[in-house]
Design a protein around this motif. Structure first.
Motif, PDB file in Angstrom:
ATOM      1  N   SER A 217       0.816  -1.224   0.000  1.00 29.07           N
ATOM      2  CA  SER A 217       0.000   0.000   0.000  1.00 29.07           C
ATOM      3  C   SER A 217       0.845   1.268   0.000  1.00 29.07           C
ATOM      4  O   SER A 217       0.417   2.306  -0.510  1.00 29.07           O
ATOM      5  CB  SER A 217      -0.945   0.020   1.205  1.00 29.07           C
ATOM      6  N   CYS A 218       2.048   1.219   0.564  1.00 28.34           N
ATOM      7  CA  CYS A 218       2.915   2.394   0.574  1.00 28.34           C
ATOM      8  C   CYS A 218       3.448   2.664  -0.825  1.00 28.34           C
ATOM      9  O   CYS A 218       3.902   1.747  -1.509  1.00 28.34           O
ATOM     10  CB  CYS A 218       4.081   2.185   1.538  1.00 28.34           C
TER      11      CYS A 218
ATOM     12  N   TRP B  76       2.055   7.777  -3.869  1.00 28.98           N
ATOM     13  CA  TRP B  76       0.759   8.415  -3.593  1.00 28.98           C
ATOM     14  C   TRP B  76       0.296   8.172  -2.165  1.00 28.98           C
ATOM     15  O   TRP B  76      -0.630   8.785  -1.691  1.00 28.98           O
ATOM     16  CB  TRP B  76      -0.290   7.910  -4.567  1.00 28.98           C
ATOM     17  N   ASN B  77       0.951   7.236  -1.486  1.00 30.61           N
ATOM     18  CA  ASN B  77       0.608   6.947  -0.102  1.00 30.61           C
ATOM     19  C   ASN B  77       1.901   6.831   0.689  1.00 30.61           C
ATOM     20  O   ASN B  77       2.480   5.757   0.793  1.00 30.61           O
ATOM     21  CB  ASN B  77      -0.198   5.653   0.017  1.00 30.61           C
TER      22      ASN B  77
ATOM     23  N   ALA C 163       2.353   7.479   3.968  1.00 27.08           N
ATOM     24  CA  ALA C 163       1.857   7.686   5.326  1.00 27.08           C
ATOM     25  C   ALA C 163       2.956   7.434   6.352  1.00 27.08           C
ATOM     26  O   ALA C 163       3.972   6.791   6.057  1.00 27.08           O
ATOM     27  CB  ALA C 163       0.674   6.744   5.581  1.00 27.08           C
TER      28      ALA C 163
ATOM     29  N   CYS D 238       5.598   4.364   6.545  1.00 27.39           N
ATOM     30  CA  CYS D 238       5.888   3.798   5.228  1.00 27.39           C
ATOM     31  C   CYS D 238       7.382   3.767   4.906  1.00 27.39           C
ATOM     32  O   CYS D 238       7.801   2.994   4.034  1.00 27.39           O
ATOM     33  CB  CYS D 238       5.164   4.584   4.135  1.00 27.39           C
TER      34      CYS D 238
END
Length: 209
Positions: free
Chosen positions: A103-104, A107-108, A110, A113
């Motif tokens: 998911s990292c 665009w991500n 967080a 990450c």
């Protein structure tokens, strides 16, 4: 109509970046990812020997030996039924497997990450390293010597992804051959290994398409 036993003897799929799941190697991978060239050296040492990580199923073997076990097991089944052994897909399998790892991204980004992104970059660097080409050469020779016939690499051309892996022999159709060690190894193997099994096409393709 041809019947065959189809296998997927990938290299290095056990290098799981999970921090909590059993069998994960997040701490070790994160340490390598933060160690620059020494970390990349360690990754290739593990792929070659299996000496650095305590993988329950692959301890002291390494990625090539683990792939060889898959080849041998499938060849045993193929021989039992008098069938050819083919690879419907294969190649390196350095890709994030954990939730954060997949998911990292750009665009991500967080909190938390950073180490997962670093592992992604480690895997990407390994795919671009000449040692990956050398690993592929040994891998393809192992496939032939294990009794394999047709081998389909996954995949020919594909943009690399930190989240989902660097699967292409080339990163783009315009990438120079000398910048694509996997492609060079595949081409060299094709050129140096004319069809060796019964029923094989008389000539190898001139290009990976």
């Amino acid at each position: 109509q041809m019947w065959a036993v189809a296998a997927a003897p990938y290299i290095g799929g056990y290098l799981d970046d999970n921090a909590t799941a059993a069998g994960g190697f997040f701490d070790q991978l994160a340490a390598w990812a933060s160690s620059g060239p020494a970390g990349l050296d360690a990754l290739f040492q593990e792929l070659r020997t299996g000496a650095l990580l305590d993988a329950p199923d692959f301890a002291d073997q390494g990625a090539l030996a683990a792939a060889a076990e898959v080849m041998r097991a499938n060849k045993t089944v193929a021989d039992e039924f008098d069938l050819a052994l083919v690879s419907y897909e294969g190649g390196q399998h350095l890709t994030p497997l954990s939730g954060p790892g997949t998911s990292c991204s750009d665009w991500n980004d967080a909190p938390g990450c950073a180490p997962y992104r670093a592992i992604q970059e480690l895997f990407l660097a390994a795919n671009r390293d000449p040692r990956m080409g050398a690993l592929y050469t040994d891998y393809l020779n192992l496939w032939r010597h294990s009794g394999g016939t047709l081998f389909v690499h996954y995949t020919a051309v594909s943009r690399p992804s930190g989240q989902y892996g660097s699967w292409g022999a080339k990163e783009s159709a315009l990438q120079a051959d000398e910048q694509a060690p996997k492609y060079q190894a595949l081409r060299s193997f094709i050129d140096n290994n004319p069809c060796w099994w019964t029923g094989c096409p008389p000539t190898a393709p001139s290009k990976i398409r």
